[in-house]
Scaffold this motif. Structure first.
Motif, PDB file in Angstrom:
ATOM      1  N   TYR A   1       1.981  45.243   1.709  1.00 24.28           N
ATOM      2  CA  TYR A   1       1.656  45.833   0.393  1.00 24.28           C
ATOM      3  C   TYR A   1       0.959  44.815  -0.508  1.00 24.28           C
ATOM      4  O   TYR A   1      -0.020  45.127  -1.172  1.00 24.28           O
ATOM      5  CB  TYR A   1       2.927  46.290  -0.333  1.00 24.28           C
ATOM      6  CG  TYR A   1       3.591  47.529   0.200  1.00 24.28           C
ATOM      7  CD1 TYR A   1       3.179  48.140   1.371  1.00 24.28           C
ATOM      8  CD2 TYR A   1       4.655  48.082  -0.487  1.00 24.28           C
ATOM      9  CE1 TYR A   1       3.815  49.268   1.847  1.00 24.28           C
ATOM     10  CE2 TYR A   1       5.298  49.225  -0.024  1.00 24.28           C
ATOM     11  CZ  TYR A   1       4.869  49.801   1.154  1.00 24.28           C
ATOM     12  OH  TYR A   1       5.512  50.922   1.610  1.00 24.28           O
ATOM     13  N   LEU A   2       1.548  43.614  -0.531  1.00 22.44           N
ATOM     14  CA  LEU A   2       1.015  42.614  -1.460  1.00 22.44           C
ATOM     15  C   LEU A   2      -0.301  42.013  -0.957  1.00 22.44           C
ATOM     16  O   LEU A   2      -1.023  41.389  -1.722  1.00 22.44           O
ATOM     17  CB  LEU A   2       2.038  41.504  -1.711  1.00 22.44           C
ATOM     18  CG  LEU A   2       3.273  41.949  -2.506  1.00 22.44           C
ATOM     19  CD1 LEU A   2       4.225  40.790  -2.722  1.00 22.44           C
ATOM     20  CD2 LEU A   2       2.866  42.543  -3.847  1.00 22.44           C
ATOM     21  N   ILE A   3      -0.590  42.209   0.316  1.00 19.38           N
ATOM     22  CA  ILE A   3      -1.881  41.737   0.838  1.00 19.38           C
ATOM     23  C   ILE A   3      -2.951  42.782   0.548  1.00 19.38           C
ATOM     24  O   ILE A   3      -4.003  42.473  -0.018  1.00 19.38           O
ATOM     25  CB  ILE A   3      -1.783  41.459   2.356  1.00 19.38           C
ATOM     26  CG1 ILE A   3      -0.812  40.298   2.612  1.00 19.38           C
ATOM     27  CG2 ILE A   3      -3.158  41.155   2.938  1.00 19.38           C
ATOM     28  CD1 ILE A   3      -0.579  39.982   4.070  1.00 19.38           C
ATOM     29  N   LEU A   4      -2.659  44.037   0.902  1.00 16.37           N
ATOM     30  CA  LEU A   4      -3.681  45.075   0.748  1.00 16.37           C
ATOM     31  C   LEU A   4      -3.826  45.561  -0.690  1.00 16.37           C
ATOM     32  O   LEU A   4      -4.734  46.327  -0.996  1.00 16.37           O
ATOM     33  CB  LEU A   4      -3.383  46.250   1.688  1.00 16.37           C
ATOM     34  CG  LEU A   4      -3.452  45.911   3.178  1.00 16.37           C
ATOM     35  CD1 LEU A   4      -3.209  47.152   4.030  1.00 16.37           C
ATOM     36  CD2 LEU A   4      -4.772  45.267   3.575  1.00 16.37           C
TER      37      LEU A   4
ATOM     38  N   TYR B   1       7.371  36.164   2.639  1.00 20.39           N
ATOM     39  CA  TYR B   1       7.602  35.434   3.881  1.00 20.39           C
ATOM     40  C   TYR B   1       8.704  34.405   3.618  1.00 20.39           C
ATOM     41  O   TYR B   1       8.548  33.548   2.753  1.00 20.39           O
ATOM     42  CB  TYR B   1       6.314  34.747   4.331  1.00 20.39           C
ATOM     43  CG  TYR B   1       5.180  35.740   4.442  1.00 20.39           C
ATOM     44  CD1 TYR B   1       5.055  36.543   5.561  1.00 20.39           C
ATOM     45  CD2 TYR B   1       4.265  35.903   3.403  1.00 20.39           C
ATOM     46  CE1 TYR B   1       4.039  37.485   5.651  1.00 20.39           C
ATOM     47  CE2 TYR B   1       3.250  36.839   3.492  1.00 20.39           C
ATOM     48  CZ  TYR B   1       3.143  37.617   4.615  1.00 20.39           C
ATOM     49  OH  TYR B   1       2.144  38.552   4.694  1.00 20.39           O
TER      50      TYR B   1
ATOM     51  N   TYR C   1      -1.723  34.147  -1.918  1.00 18.65           N
ATOM     52  CA  TYR C   1      -2.243  35.352  -2.569  1.00 18.65           C
ATOM     53  C   TYR C   1      -3.476  35.046  -3.425  1.00 18.65           C
ATOM     54  O   TYR C   1      -4.379  35.873  -3.528  1.00 18.65           O
ATOM     55  CB  TYR C   1      -1.154  36.029  -3.413  1.00 18.65           C
ATOM     56  CG  TYR C   1      -0.084  36.673  -2.567  1.00 18.65           C
ATOM     57  CD1 TYR C   1      -0.414  37.573  -1.557  1.00 18.65           C
ATOM     58  CD2 TYR C   1       1.261  36.368  -2.738  1.00 18.65           C
ATOM     59  CE1 TYR C   1       0.562  38.150  -0.758  1.00 18.65           C
ATOM     60  CE2 TYR C   1       2.241  36.944  -1.948  1.00 18.65           C
ATOM     61  CZ  TYR C   1       1.887  37.831  -0.963  1.00 18.65           C
ATOM     62  OH  TYR C   1       2.845  38.403  -0.165  1.00 18.65           O
TER      63      TYR C   1
ATOM     64  N   LEU D   1      -3.255  52.295  -1.366  1.00 18.01           N
ATOM     65  CA  LEU D   1      -2.397  52.205  -0.180  1.00 18.01           C
ATOM     66  C   LEU D   1      -2.196  53.602   0.409  1.00 18.01           C
ATOM     67  O   LEU D   1      -1.886  53.758   1.581  1.00 18.01           O
ATOM     68  CB  LEU D   1      -1.040  51.587  -0.524  1.00 18.01           C
ATOM     69  CG  LEU D   1      -1.054  50.108  -0.923  1.00 18.01           C
ATOM     70  CD1 LEU D   1       0.314  49.665  -1.395  1.00 18.01           C
ATOM     71  CD2 LEU D   1      -1.520  49.232   0.225  1.00 18.01           C
TER      72      LEU D   1
ATOM     73  N   THR E   1       5.451  43.397   3.610  1.00 16.96           N
ATOM     74  CA  THR E   1       4.673  42.277   3.067  1.00 16.96           C
ATOM     75  C   THR E   1       3.192  42.660   3.014  1.00 16.96           C
ATOM     76  O   THR E   1       2.429  42.074   2.258  1.00 16.96           O
ATOM     77  CB  THR E   1       4.845  41.003   3.918  1.00 16.96           C
ATOM     78  OG1 THR E   1       4.746  41.359   5.297  1.00 16.96           O
ATOM     79  CG2 THR E   1       6.176  40.331   3.679  1.00 16.96           C
TER      80      THR E   1
ATOM     81  N   LEU F   1      -6.397  35.029  -1.227  1.00 16.53           N
ATOM     82  CA  LEU F   1      -6.787  36.398  -0.878  1.00 16.53           C
ATOM     83  C   LEU F   1      -7.548  37.057  -2.031  1.00 16.53           C
ATOM     84  O   LEU F   1      -8.373  37.932  -1.805  1.00 16.53           O
ATOM     85  CB  LEU F   1      -5.557  37.245  -0.525  1.00 16.53           C
ATOM     86  CG  LEU F   1      -4.780  36.844   0.717  1.00 16.53           C
ATOM     87  CD1 LEU F   1      -3.670  37.848   0.996  1.00 16.53           C
ATOM     88  CD2 LEU F   1      -5.682  36.742   1.944  1.00 16.53           C
TER      89      LEU F   1
ATOM     90  N   TYR G   1       8.802  41.879  -1.045  1.00 13.48           N
ATOM     91  CA  TYR G   1       9.130  41.199   0.212  1.00 13.48           C
ATOM     92  C   TYR G   1       8.193  40.022   0.367  1.00 13.48           C
ATOM     93  O   TYR G   1       6.995  40.172   0.185  1.00 13.48           O
ATOM     94  CB  TYR G   1       8.960  42.147   1.390  1.00 13.48           C
ATOM     95  CG  TYR G   1       9.864  43.341   1.338  1.00 13.48           C
ATOM     96  CD1 TYR G   1      11.138  43.287   1.887  1.00 13.48           C
ATOM     97  CD2 TYR G   1       9.443  44.516   0.751  1.00 13.48           C
ATOM     98  CE1 TYR G   1      11.976  44.379   1.839  1.00 13.48           C
ATOM     99  CE2 TYR G   1      10.277  45.623   0.696  1.00 13.48           C
ATOM    100  CZ  TYR G   1      11.537  45.544   1.242  1.00 13.48           C
ATOM    101  OH  TYR G   1      12.366  46.634   1.187  1.00 13.48           O
TER     102      TYR G   1
ATOM    103  N   TYR H   1       0.087  43.961  -8.917  1.00  6.19           N
ATOM    104  CA  TYR H   1       1.101  44.924  -8.468  1.00  6.19           C
ATOM    105  C   TYR H   1       2.427  44.224  -8.198  1.00  6.19           C
ATOM    106  O   TYR H   1       2.478  43.210  -7.500  1.00  6.19           O
ATOM    107  CB  TYR H   1       0.583  45.609  -7.201  1.00  6.19           C
ATOM    108  CG  TYR H   1       1.596  46.446  -6.450  1.00  6.19           C
ATOM    109  CD1 TYR H   1       2.351  47.421  -7.095  1.00  6.19           C
ATOM    110  CD2 TYR H   1       1.763  46.287  -5.076  1.00  6.19           C
ATOM    111  CE1 TYR H   1       3.264  48.205  -6.387  1.00  6.19           C
ATOM    112  CE2 TYR H   1       2.664  47.069  -4.359  1.00  6.19           C
ATOM    113  CZ  TYR H   1       3.419  48.016  -5.019  1.00  6.19           C
ATOM    114  OH  TYR H   1       4.314  48.782  -4.326  1.00  6.19           O
TER     115      TYR H   1
END
Lengths: 260, 266
Positions: free
Chosen positions: B93-96, A106, A118, A72, B91, A121, A104, A98
């Motif tokens: 963060y948890l995607i990337l 939705y 997720y 990140l 949000t 993904l 956070y 992680y």
């Protein structure tokens, strides 16, 4: 209490490796550029199967370290790798889970929907995703709340969902940023048991925490970060002689290194 | 191996598109906007009454303009706020932190937004058609052509909105810039008309740059041709040109957005 499994692993690859990593934040505002130190010359190897604790005051660089591992953030210099793969690469991310400090989500989704999202993904096939979603929800104790919307959840429940999403794809390395902050004592005990179990199954864990007692109970090694520098790494044997010793060692290191 | 990566890229883009679609459909303000549009379309009957013998024409024109405007508002707001909100609420963060290529993230967001706004357009069109049917409108193919143009404009609005959301730090500024581009994009023929006649200097350079950089939305404006009988050029080239132009313009904007997003830190 785990023994010292790190030494038992003969794997050549490090679960996580930082090589002389420096991260400097650069901010520009109205033509003025300012620089902030994030991490300075960090050299750290996380052994496969190890639980490593990162301790430090606020702003010492714990979250920066985790974000660098996730890709990140990009290092200003040096390199970061995960089981030999460059940080941020698809192959590295596929091996990691992680849990952010404040997960956070939705608010209009339910935990099951979140995990399904997720999982997709992560490229998990449908059947596998269904089975692993149920397993993750069960492991983190939210199987009875799967159809409630996230907006109805307390902080502790959100943390559990955060943990469930981190475990979903059965990663080999878990990065946990303040995993027990804001949890009630029962949840803390459950999380601690879960981390030990995961570790016994072979998962490596990097745990950033303010809670020295958690690190003391769980970790095989602990590193002290002071103003972006890793000033000392303690082995479990260094603090296991008496309860509370890690806290004393931590405070000494902070004082010696003149943290403001 | 490349096939695997392409497959993964596509599947994650579709997962994100699906999620974005679901997110919008569950959003209360989105549902309210669609409902409000339906009510307003039916209220346009009052305007039709004032037009006396041109009632159907007024209903047709007002309805299509309104649908286009609402579709733009939804697309621009969704695009300008979506990625920024993901960053603000963390949000993202948890995607990337999963193996999600950044191009797949952006394309998933675009596709989902196009899909959800398209669904809203469809709902509004059904309301509009029911109203026209009640008024005895016989139907005409140019209506479908007008919708085609609206759809293409929608695609450009989404991609431009996402590009501006990555260039700016607030939803409001991204939305403002998207609206300015959208508005000016309808004046490209006028800009091109003024260019050879205007004085030189910075104004000419500014106009020339505008003519090159702004999307030529008038090219996609089939709504204005509702009553022109030879709607399509021979062989329907106009439709192909419009589709090709949309593809070209949105790909260029997407490329820029990707270049900005690729190295962004969180």
């Amino acid at each position: 209490m785990p023994g010292d499994p790190a030494r038992e692993y003969a794997a050549k690859e490090h679960a996580l490796s930082f090589r002389d990593v420096t991260k400097t934040y650069v901010r520009s505002h109205l033509g003025r550029t300012s620089r902030f130190r994030g991490i300075e010359h960090l050299d750290l190897d996380l052994r496969p199967g190890e639980i490593f604790g990162l301790l430090g005051l606020n702003g010492s660089g714990k979250t920066t370290t985790i974000k660098l591992a996730l890709g990140l953030l990009a290092p200003t210099s040096g390199s970061v790798s995960i089981f030999g793969h460059p940080a941020g690469s698809r192959s590295a991310l596929a091996l990691m889970g992680y849990l952010p400090e404040l997960p956070y989500f939705y608010p209009y989704l339910t935990p099951r929907e979140i995990l399904t999202f997720y999982g997709r993904l992560s490229g998990m096939p449908h059947k596998e995703l269904e089975a692993k979603t149920s397993r993750s929800l069960e492991k983190t104790g939210i199987e009875r709340h799967t159809d409630r919307r996230m907006s109805d959840f307390s902080k502790g429940m959100l943390q559990r969902v955060g943990m469930a999403q981190a475990l979903l794809h059965e990663p080999r390395l878990l990065l946990l940023d303040e995993p027990v902050s804001g949890l009630d004592p029962l949840a803390v005990a459950e999380f601690r048991a879960l981390f030990s179990r995961l570790n016994q199954e072979g998962t490596s864990l990097l745990l950033s925490s303010h809670s020295i007692s958690e690190v003391e109970r769980l970790c095989h090694r602990a590193g002290i970060l002071v103003e972006g520098r890793l000033v000392k790494i303690f082995e479990q044997k260094d603090w296991s002689k008496e309860p509370g010793l890690l806290e004393t060692l931590f405070v000494d290191m902070i004082r010696q290194n003149g943290a403001e | 191996m490349p096939a695997y990566f392409l497959g993964h890229e596509l599947s994650t883009a579709f997962a994100l598109a699906r999620h974005t679609f679901q997110e919008h459909l569950r959003n209360r303000s989105f549902s309210v906007a669609v409902l409000f549009s339906g009510v307003l379309l039916y209220m346009s009957v009052l305007m039709g009454v004032l037009a006396v013998d041109q009632e159907v024409r007024v209903l047709l024109d007002f309805g299509l303009s309104f649908i286009e405007l609402m579709a733009f508002a939804m697309a621009a707001f969704g695009a300008a706020s979506g990625v920024l909100r993901e960053m603000e609420t963390k949000t993202i963060y948890l995607i990337l932190s999963r193996p999600v290529p950044r191009a797949a993230f952006l394309s998933g967001r675009c596709l989902g937004l196009i899909g959800s706004t398209g669904a809203a357009v469809l709902a509004m069109v059904l309301v509009h058609l029911s109203l026209l049917w009640l008024k005895g409108w016989p139907g005409q193919w140019s209506y479908a052509a007008a919708l085609y143009g609206i759809g293409l404009k929608l695609i450009i609005a989404v991609v431009v909105g996402i590009l501006f959301s990555l260039l700016s730090t607030s939803t409001l500024s991204a939305l403002t810039m998207t609206t300015i581009v959208w508005t000016l994009g309808h004046f490209i023929p006028e800009i091109e008309f003024l260019l050879p006649r205007g004085a030189g200097g910075p104004a000419a350079v500014f106009l020339q740059a505008g003519a090159y950089l702004l999307p030529n939305l008038q090219l996609l404006n089939f709504r204005d041709r509702l009553d022109a009988p030879p709607l399509a050029m021979p062989g329907g080239e106009l439709f192909w040109i419009a589709a090709g132009y949309t593809l070209f313009y949105s790909t260029a904007c997407f490329g820029l957005a990707y270049a900005l997003f690729r190295k962004r830190e969180f």
